[in-house]
Write an enzyme that holds these catalytic residues in place. Structure first.
Site, PDB file in Angstrom:
ATOM      1  N   ALA A  32       0.791  -1.182  -0.033  1.00 29.66           N
ATOM      2  CA  ALA A  32       0.047   0.089  -0.041  1.00 29.66           C
ATOM      3  C   ALA A  32       0.790   1.329  -0.252  1.00 29.66           C
ATOM      4  O   ALA A  32       0.784   2.179   0.905  1.00 29.66           O
ATOM      5  CB  ALA A  32      -0.899  -0.022   1.084  1.00 29.66           C
ATOM      6  N   GLY A  36       5.820   8.295   1.229  1.00 26.52           N
ATOM      7  CA  GLY A  36       6.815   7.990   2.278  1.00 26.52           C
ATOM      8  C   GLY A  36       7.563   6.754   2.113  1.00 26.52           C
ATOM      9  O   GLY A  36       8.710   6.695   2.230  1.00 26.52           O
ATOM     10  N   HIS A  37       6.948   5.682   1.470  1.00 24.20           N
ATOM     11  CA  HIS A  37       7.945   4.640   1.232  1.00 24.20           C
ATOM     12  C   HIS A  37       8.864   4.894   0.172  1.00 24.20           C
ATOM     13  O   HIS A  37       9.800   4.461   0.117  1.00 24.20           O
ATOM     14  CB  HIS A  37       6.810   3.434   0.749  1.00 24.20           C
ATOM     15  CG  HIS A  37       5.925   2.865   1.701  1.00 24.20           C
ATOM     16  ND1 HIS A  37       4.627   3.219   1.752  1.00 24.20           N
ATOM     17  CD2 HIS A  37       6.206   2.026   2.809  1.00 24.20           C
ATOM     18  CE1 HIS A  37       3.887   2.483   2.779  1.00 24.20           C
ATOM     19  NE2 HIS A  37       4.946   2.101   3.420  1.00 24.20           N
ATOM     20  N   GLU A 153      11.670   7.135  10.242  1.00 24.06           N
ATOM     21  CA  GLU A 153      11.914   7.633  11.453  1.00 24.06           C
ATOM     22  C   GLU A 153      10.117   7.815  12.046  1.00 24.06           C
ATOM     23  O   GLU A 153       9.947   7.861  13.386  1.00 24.06           O
ATOM     24  CB  GLU A 153      12.239   9.014  11.568  1.00 24.06           C
ATOM     25  CG  GLU A 153      13.771   9.049  11.391  1.00 24.06           C
ATOM     26  CD  GLU A 153      14.192  10.450  11.314  1.00 24.06           C
ATOM     27  OE1 GLU A 153      13.659  11.172  11.301  1.00 24.06           O
ATOM     28  OE2 GLU A 153      15.655  10.581  11.134  1.00 24.06           O
ATOM     29  N   ARG A 192      -2.424   3.528   6.845  1.00 24.57           N
ATOM     30  CA  ARG A 192      -3.688   3.602   7.605  1.00 24.57           C
ATOM     31  C   ARG A 192      -4.457   4.747   7.251  1.00 24.57           C
ATOM     32  O   ARG A 192      -5.603   4.650   7.562  1.00 24.57           O
ATOM     33  CB  ARG A 192      -3.246   3.501   9.191  1.00 24.57           C
ATOM     34  CG  ARG A 192      -2.561   2.079   9.291  1.00 24.57           C
ATOM     35  CD  ARG A 192      -3.129   1.882  10.940  1.00 24.57           C
ATOM     36  NE  ARG A 192      -2.809   0.413  11.270  1.00 24.57           N
ATOM     37  CZ  ARG A 192      -1.694  -0.250  11.581  1.00 24.57           C
ATOM     38  NH1 ARG A 192      -0.605   0.650  12.066  1.00 24.57           N
ATOM     39  NH2 ARG A 192      -1.722  -1.506  11.783  1.00 24.57           N
TER      40      ARG A 192
END
Ligand code: PAF
Length: 285
Positions: A32, A36-37, A153, A192
């Protein structure tokens, strides 16, 4: 981009890369994927550039052992086609998508547990969670045998625990920490977030505001107790925010602090409906 679906295939490909002298960075994820990933992939690529080149492998595995019985394993978002398209677009070299049956064979009884770091804070709210994380990350390290691995982080306790684990177990993997990516309104990116209702999504940036306020007080030298009170007050002003924990800890080892004489990390866990969001900020007094 190479797509690797089995553990024997992963091992064989790793052997080939070793023969070619390629360094490898692993980006462990549960899929998902969001920006950020993708920033973890970019960090992996930068590190390899400094090392003279190599391969970035992203793993996508929704790890059942890190979910408790009443947690959201079944509802965890999955989007394999979308993930593969995003990874191809950012130039990831390979993606490893192991099956649950491949990772957890019948009769398995060995786990990795980072004792105190795994039981404190989120470990208290989610018993067994960090044992599942430490075990699957160790397995991924054994299968992919990376030179380095990236961790966000945002999951600060996870990052601290993995750093401790590689030291304790002499695992020869460099851990690369990557700063949290945020939406324009400050909400930390998380898979999420997709499960928030529109009302909860509108309310959720209160976490970032609370962190801003707490960190500013720490930087000014106002002290831990005052920062904690201000954070609680900010969160309480948002009726949709169900505060689960507010912690201010030593930024290196997450030990308790009574005063902020060294860098501290502010850790928040707040529920919106049935979605638990976490966020963090390091503050230097
Ligand atoms: O941070 C995550 O997405 C997971 O905890 C990880 C590190 C991929 C292990 O399943």
């Amino acid at each position: 981009m190479q797509i690797i679906r089995s553990t024997p295939e992963m091992r064989a490909i790793r052997q080939d890369w070793r023969r070619d002298g390629d360094k490898v960075v692993l980006v462990p994820t549960m899929g998902a994927l969001h920006d950020g990933h993708l920033s973890l992939v970019a960090r992996a690529r930068d590190w390899l550039r400094e090392q003279g080149g190599g391969r970035v492998v992203t793993s996508i595995f929704v790890n059942p052992t890190q979910f408790g019985p009443n947690e959201d394993l079944d509802r965890y978002p999955r989007d394999e086609a979308g993930d593969l398209a995003k990874l191809t677009a950012v130039g990831c070299d390979a993606v490893f998508l192991p099956q649950v049956a491949d990772m957890y064979r019948p009769g398995a009884q060995t786990h990795v547990e980072v004792a105190s770091l795994g039981r404190m804070l989120m470990g208290r709210l989610r018993p067994g969670h960090f044992r599942g994380v430490a075990t699957v990350v160790t397995k991924l390290f054994n299968l992919v045998q990376p030179d380095a691995a990236t961790f966000g982080e945002k999951d600060y306790q996870q990052l601290t625990l993995i750093r401790r684990m590689v030291v304790d177990l002499d695992i020869p993997v460099t851990i690369l920490a990557v700063p949290t990516m945020r939406e324009p309104d400050g909400l930390a990116m998380s898979s999420r977030n997709q499960r928030l209702t529109p009302e909860d999504r509108a309310a959720a940036p209160v976490l970032a505001r609370a962190l801003d306020r707490g960190a500013a007080l720490i930087v000014q030298g106002a002290g831990v107790a005052r920062a904690r009170r201000a954070i609680r007050e900010t969160l309480r002003a948002e009726p949709r925010a169900d505060i689960r924990s507010i912690d201010i800890r030593n930024a290196d080892d997450l030990s308790r602090v009574t005063d902020a004489t060294r860098p501290v990390v502010i850790l928040l866990a707040v529920r919106f409906g049935d979605v638990l969001l976490i966020d963090q900020r390091v503050a230097h007094p």
